[in-house]
Design a protein around this motif. Structure first.
Motif, PDB file in Angstrom:
ATOM      1  N   TYR A   1      27.091 -49.213 -34.976  1.00 57.61           N
ATOM      2  CA  TYR A   1      26.694 -50.601 -34.729  1.00 57.61           C
ATOM      3  C   TYR A   1      26.061 -51.203 -35.981  1.00 57.61           C
ATOM      4  CZ  TYR A   1      24.216 -54.652 -32.943  1.00 57.61           C
ATOM      5  OH  TYR A   1      23.756 -55.921 -32.758  1.00 57.61           O
ATOM      6  N   PHE A   2      25.190 -50.427 -36.634  1.00 53.50           N
ATOM      7  CA  PHE A   2      24.554 -50.900 -37.870  1.00 53.50           C
ATOM      8  C   PHE A   2      25.599 -51.175 -38.948  1.00 53.50           C
ATOM      9  CE2 PHE A   2      23.049 -49.717 -42.127  1.00 53.50           C
ATOM     10  CZ  PHE A   2      22.075 -50.692 -42.313  1.00 53.50           C
ATOM     11  N   MET A   3      26.539 -50.254 -39.117  1.00 54.64           N
ATOM     12  CA  MET A   3      27.560 -50.419 -40.145  1.00 54.64           C
ATOM     13  C   MET A   3      28.447 -51.629 -39.870  1.00 54.64           C
ATOM     14  SD  MET A   3      27.040 -48.022 -42.354  1.00 54.64           S
ATOM     15  CE  MET A   3      28.570 -47.902 -43.281  1.00 54.64           C
ATOM     16  N   LEU A   4      28.803 -51.809 -38.591  1.00 55.77           N
ATOM     17  CA  LEU A   4      29.687 -52.924 -38.228  1.00 55.77           C
ATOM     18  C   LEU A   4      29.009 -54.270 -38.418  1.00 55.77           C
ATOM     19  CD1 LEU A   4      31.357 -51.512 -34.984  1.00 55.77           C
ATOM     20  CD2 LEU A   4      32.458 -51.891 -37.190  1.00 55.77           C
TER      21      LEU A   4
ATOM     22  N   ASP B   1      33.119 -57.848 -40.530  1.00 49.26           N
ATOM     23  CA  ASP B   1      33.185 -59.094 -39.770  1.00 49.26           C
ATOM     24  C   ASP B   1      33.592 -58.831 -38.318  1.00 49.26           C
ATOM     25  OD1 ASP B   1      35.733 -58.262 -40.305  1.00 49.26           O
ATOM     26  OD2 ASP B   1      36.497 -60.241 -40.898  1.00 49.26           O
ATOM     27  N   SER B   2      33.299 -57.632 -37.810  1.00 53.84           N
ATOM     28  CA  SER B   2      33.650 -57.278 -36.433  1.00 53.84           C
ATOM     29  C   SER B   2      33.027 -58.269 -35.452  1.00 53.84           C
ATOM     30  CB  SER B   2      33.150 -55.860 -36.108  1.00 53.84           C
ATOM     31  OG  SER B   2      33.317 -55.578 -34.734  1.00 53.84           O
ATOM     32  N   ASP B   3      33.827 -58.687 -34.461  1.00 55.23           N
ATOM     33  CA  ASP B   3      33.325 -59.606 -33.443  1.00 55.23           C
ATOM     34  C   ASP B   3      32.997 -58.872 -32.136  1.00 55.23           C
ATOM     35  OD1 ASP B   3      35.925 -58.975 -32.852  1.00 55.23           O
ATOM     36  OD2 ASP B   3      36.561 -61.024 -32.391  1.00 55.23           O
ATOM     37  N   VAL B   4      33.156 -57.545 -32.134  1.00 55.43           N
ATOM     38  CA  VAL B   4      32.825 -56.747 -30.944  1.00 55.43           C
ATOM     39  C   VAL B   4      32.096 -55.464 -31.359  1.00 55.43           C
ATOM     40  CG1 VAL B   4      34.595 -57.585 -29.337  1.00 55.43           C
ATOM     41  CG2 VAL B   4      35.199 -55.869 -31.048  1.00 55.43           C
ATOM     42  N   PRO B   5      31.001 -55.577 -32.108  1.00 49.49           N
ATOM     43  CA  PRO B   5      30.382 -54.382 -32.684  1.00 49.49           C
ATOM     44  C   PRO B   5      29.801 -53.407 -31.660  1.00 49.49           C
ATOM     45  CG  PRO B   5      28.968 -56.288 -32.999  1.00 49.49           C
ATOM     46  CD  PRO B   5      30.279 -56.805 -32.497  1.00 49.49           C
ATOM     47  N   ILE B   6      29.198 -53.927 -30.592  1.00 45.20           N
ATOM     48  CA  ILE B   6      28.564 -53.039 -29.612  1.00 45.20           C
ATOM     49  C   ILE B   6      29.607 -52.192 -28.897  1.00 45.20           C
ATOM     50  CG2 ILE B   6      27.243 -52.946 -27.458  1.00 45.20           C
ATOM     51  CD1 ILE B   6      25.730 -55.411 -28.355  1.00 45.20           C
ATOM     52  N   VAL B   7      30.660 -52.852 -28.408  1.00 43.10           N
ATOM     53  CA  VAL B   7      31.682 -52.145 -27.642  1.00 43.10           C
ATOM     54  C   VAL B   7      32.506 -51.245 -28.554  1.00 43.10           C
ATOM     55  CG1 VAL B   7      33.675 -52.402 -26.121  1.00 43.10           C
ATOM     56  CG2 VAL B   7      31.798 -54.031 -25.981  1.00 43.10           C
ATOM     57  N   ASP B   8      32.874 -51.745 -29.725  1.00 38.74           N
ATOM     58  CA  ASP B   8      33.665 -50.962 -30.662  1.00 38.74           C
ATOM     59  C   ASP B   8      32.912 -49.689 -31.057  1.00 38.74           C
ATOM     60  OD1 ASP B   8      35.725 -50.250 -32.358  1.00 38.74           O
ATOM     61  OD2 ASP B   8      35.232 -51.719 -33.910  1.00 38.74           O
ATOM     62  N   ALA B   9      31.620 -49.827 -31.319  1.00 44.54           N
ATOM     63  CA  ALA B   9      30.803 -48.675 -31.705  1.00 44.54           C
ATOM     64  C   ALA B   9      30.678 -47.680 -30.557  1.00 44.54           C
ATOM     65  CB  ALA B   9      29.416 -49.142 -32.146  1.00 44.54           C
TER      66      ALA B   9
ATOM     67  N   GLN C   1      25.585 -29.235 -25.319  1.00 47.61           N
ATOM     68  CA  GLN C   1      25.415 -30.503 -24.604  1.00 47.61           C
ATOM     69  C   GLN C   1      24.450 -31.421 -25.351  1.00 47.61           C
ATOM     70  OE1 GLN C   1      24.364 -29.759 -20.503  1.00 47.61           O
ATOM     71  NE2 GLN C   1      26.054 -28.311 -20.231  1.00 47.61           N
ATOM     72  N   LYS C   2      23.379 -30.848 -25.905  1.00 48.29           N
ATOM     73  CA  LYS C   2      22.417 -31.642 -26.681  1.00 48.29           C
ATOM     74  C   LYS C   2      23.090 -32.212 -27.927  1.00 48.29           C
ATOM     75  CE  LYS C   2      18.335 -29.009 -25.215  1.00 48.29           C
ATOM     76  NZ  LYS C   2      17.269 -28.049 -25.648  1.00 48.29           N
ATOM     77  N   ILE C   3      23.894 -31.390 -28.582  1.00 47.71           N
ATOM     78  CA  ILE C   3      24.610 -31.857 -29.780  1.00 47.71           C
ATOM     79  C   ILE C   3      25.583 -32.977 -29.422  1.00 47.71           C
ATOM     80  CG2 ILE C   3      26.278 -31.189 -31.560  1.00 47.71           C
ATOM     81  CD1 ILE C   3      25.008 -28.391 -31.513  1.00 47.71           C
ATOM     82  N   THR C   4      26.259 -32.826 -28.283  1.00 47.35           N
ATOM     83  CA  THR C   4      27.220 -33.838 -27.842  1.00 47.35           C
ATOM     84  C   THR C   4      26.537 -35.180 -27.601  1.00 47.35           C
ATOM     85  OG1 THR C   4      28.525 -32.103 -26.756  1.00 47.35           O
ATOM     86  CG2 THR C   4      29.000 -34.375 -26.146  1.00 47.35           C
ATOM     87  N   TRP C   5      25.403 -35.146 -26.886  1.00 41.54           N
ATOM     88  CA  TRP C   5      24.658 -36.381 -26.642  1.00 41.54           C
ATOM     89  C   TRP C   5      24.145 -36.983 -27.949  1.00 41.54           C
ATOM     90  CZ3 TRP C   5      24.235 -39.504 -22.558  1.00 41.54           C
ATOM     91  CH2 TRP C   5      24.629 -39.006 -21.304  1.00 41.54           C
ATOM     92  N   ALA C   6      23.727 -36.142 -28.868  1.00 40.59           N
ATOM     93  CA  ALA C   6      23.240 -36.636 -30.156  1.00 40.59           C
ATOM     94  C   ALA C   6      24.356 -37.331 -30.928  1.00 40.59           C
ATOM     95  CB  ALA C   6      22.670 -35.474 -30.974  1.00 40.59           C
ATOM     96  N   ILE C   7      25.540 -36.725 -30.918  1.00 39.39           N
ATOM     97  CA  ILE C   7      26.694 -37.342 -31.596  1.00 39.39           C
ATOM     98  C   ILE C   7      26.976 -38.721 -31.009  1.00 39.39           C
ATOM     99  CG2 ILE C   7      29.201 -37.209 -31.926  1.00 39.39           C
ATOM    100  CD1 ILE C   7      28.884 -34.141 -32.032  1.00 39.39           C
ATOM    101  N   ALA C   8      26.949 -38.820 -29.670  1.00 37.64           N
ATOM    102  CA  ALA C   8      27.266 -40.085 -28.999  1.00 37.64           C
ATOM    103  C   ALA C   8      26.215 -41.160 -29.268  1.00 37.64           C
ATOM    104  CB  ALA C   8      27.408 -39.844 -27.497  1.00 37.64           C
ATOM    105  N   ILE C   9      24.942 -40.809 -29.123  1.00 37.64           N
ATOM    106  CA  ILE C   9      23.867 -41.811 -29.233  1.00 37.64           C
ATOM    107  C   ILE C   9      23.607 -42.200 -30.683  1.00 37.64           C
ATOM    108  CG2 ILE C   9      21.420 -42.239 -28.823  1.00 37.64           C
ATOM    109  CD1 ILE C   9      21.683 -40.404 -26.335  1.00 37.64           C
ATOM    110  N   ILE C  10      23.458 -41.197 -31.544  1.00 41.33           N
ATOM    111  CA  ILE C  10      23.207 -41.501 -32.957  1.00 41.33           C
ATOM    112  C   ILE C  10      24.434 -42.181 -33.572  1.00 41.33           C
ATOM    113  CG2 ILE C  10      22.744 -40.504 -35.230  1.00 41.33           C
ATOM    114  CD1 ILE C  10      21.146 -38.303 -33.778  1.00 41.33           C
ATOM    115  N   GLY C  11      25.609 -41.712 -33.180  1.00 40.91           N
ATOM    116  CA  GLY C  11      26.836 -42.325 -33.679  1.00 40.91           C
ATOM    117  C   GLY C  11      26.957 -43.780 -33.280  1.00 40.91           C
ATOM    118  N   TRP C  12      26.566 -44.089 -32.043  1.00 43.69           N
ATOM    119  CA  TRP C  12      26.615 -45.479 -31.566  1.00 43.69           C
ATOM    120  C   TRP C  12      25.713 -46.370 -32.416  1.00 43.69           C
ATOM    121  CZ3 TRP C  12      25.097 -47.228 -25.891  1.00 43.69           C
ATOM    122  CH2 TRP C  12      25.549 -48.537 -25.692  1.00 43.69           C
ATOM    123  N   GLY C  13      24.484 -45.911 -32.631  1.00 48.98           N
ATOM    124  CA  GLY C  13      23.554 -46.700 -33.440  1.00 48.98           C
ATOM    125  C   GLY C  13      24.029 -46.855 -34.874  1.00 48.98           C
ATOM    126  N   PHE C  14      24.519 -45.774 -35.443  1.00 48.89           N
ATOM    127  CA  PHE C  14      24.993 -45.810 -36.830  1.00 48.89           C
ATOM    128  C   PHE C  14      26.186 -46.754 -36.984  1.00 48.89           C
ATOM    129  CE2 PHE C  14      28.174 -44.096 -39.823  1.00 48.89           C
ATOM    130  CZ  PHE C  14      27.486 -44.285 -41.018  1.00 48.89           C
TER     131      PHE C  14
END
Length: 208
Positions: free
Chosen positions: A117-120, A125-133, A102-115
């Motif tokens: 978003y940064f990449m996008l 030229d993504s116009d929906v980076p927060i939602v897409d990420a 469960q900890k690994i799953t949450w880490a994948i979701a949260i760290i993945g979202w931040g990563f």
């Protein structure tokens, strides 16, 4: 009158749907139905759908979704291998996530979202980076759990589906958005089907 106009527009958009999108949807439907039945053939069906969808997502500038599909491809190959592995290291049976998983799953979701978003925001030229990420990172978490045959995969995949539906409509990927609605509904049944199978397995163990 407004509903009639929207319905006509929807009909025209469906008629204009490319053959590639039809293939992506068809194999996506097959994959999720096979997953609900706990059938390993979900993976080859899913791989074909993933490859078809990836071309469409690049064209729609949904880059995080494209990266998600690359991850899907890797996890599909990985999941296919360990679902067929009947050793102790495999995932031949449905189970619940451990506290560490469960900890690994949450880490994948949260760290993945931040990563993502940064990449996008930095490289595309993504116009929906927060939602897409967000859609991609929560699906990453769900696919990792699916590969390990964990019951909770359905919850994470449906969090992703719920947010992806309006995003896909926004991008005029009408057929894929309807596929995602279908996946959302099937995932609900999939969760209860897997939980029932898990409970039955536990019941048998108790009687032994």
């Amino acid at each position: 009158m407004l509903f009639s106009i929207d319905l006509n527009l929807l009909t025209e958009q469906i008629k204009a749907t490319s053959l590639l999108e039809w293939f992506a949807v068809s194999f996506g439907v097959a994959s999720v139905l096979l997953a609900r039945k706990n059938n390993v053939l979900l993976y080859p069906a899913g791989i074909i759908g993933i490859l078809c969808s990836s071309f469409l997502l690049v064209d729609a500038k949904l880059y995080a979704e494209t990266l998600l599909h690359a991850y899907y491809l890797v996890m599909s190959i990985y999941g296919w291998a360990i679902w067929k592995d009947n050793s102790a290291s495999g995932a031949s049976q449905i189970s619940r996530s451990t506290a560490n998983e469960q900890k690994i799953t949450w880490a994948i979701a949260i760290i993945g979202w931040g990563f993502l978003y940064f990449m996008l925001t930095t490289f595309t030229d993504s116009d929906v980076p927060i939602v897409d990420a967000f859609v991609s990172s929560t699906a990453w978490a769900g696919m990792w759990l699916l590969a390990k045959r964990k019951l909770e995969n359905w919850i994470w995949l449906n969090v992703s589906n719920l947010v992806a539906i309006p995003l896909l409509f926004h991008k005029d990927l009408i057929l894929i958005s309807f596929l995602t609605i279908f996946l959302f509904v099937v995932a609900i049944f999939g969760y209860f089907d897997w939980r029932k199978e898990l409970d039955q397995a536990h019941g048998k163990l108790k009687t032994v």
